[in-house]
Motif scaffolding. Sequence first.
Motif: not given
Length: 282
Positions: A143, A147, A153, A187-190, A242, A246
């Motif tokens: 984590r 971000p 990405e 999975p998420s920006p951060e 989604d 993924e």
Amino acid sequence: MKLHRSCDVVPDGSGLVCRQGRVYGIVTFAVFSAAFACPVGFGYAAGIPWLGIPFGLFALLIVPLLWGDMLSRFRSSNWLLWIRPDGLWIHLRSYRDQSPHDRPAVVELSYAEIAQIGRHAERYSVQSRRSRQYHKVDSLQVRLRQPETGEFEAALAAGRQTRQPERVFLGFIRSRARLTHFPVSLPSPEVIRIAWRGGYNHAVVPSLRRALAELSQHAEIAEPAGETRKASSQISDAEIDDRVLELVKRGDRLDAARLLVHERNYTLTQAKRFVDELDERV
């Protein structure tokens, strides 16, 4: 966060290097080779050599692939994580990738950029026409404090689209395989997630426990986290979309096709075509 070309980064003796297990590749090759060889040998020993012909033909297609996979694990480019005293280095390039090493595919993170590191366990199932398959993936989850993942990405997307060189089998069979092994995801920006064990051919060594013990000297270790995905029959159409996306991003193209067959009534050919087209776009 800094990006480096794969050809410019070769782990040395400092820190802890984590890679796809070589013993796993050897054992997989040996087990499948023996499974194909036994029926062939039995057929000849019993005086019915035709019994082994289907197994022999199938072995001609599968065994060279397993041999190539095993050899790939012994390349110097087979490393996923390099835990150094001055930072964490993540290799986005799959050990199976045989394209040139001149594209940015190594992420360097200073420990000051990392908020927490921990174990993440994901459980999910995929329904086919006849059965339900259950999967568990243990991952290392990083984590970030900020971000700052735009370049990250983009590098992941470039890796998924990299064309592989053409290979020739038996002197006349030409093939250009798609990469289906992507252990690093966003999975998420951060949050950066690195698949460690389970799922589609993830077998990283040393153990995740040892990696976390090494990282505990440099970063805060979070409590283990996890999630159990709902069965596909219990989620909405948007959630199915989604999940298909993924699965394609992580390289599980077969499970993505199975999900489309079961939930959208696609034929296997339609599902494969859809997954191929989606894979070209993401």
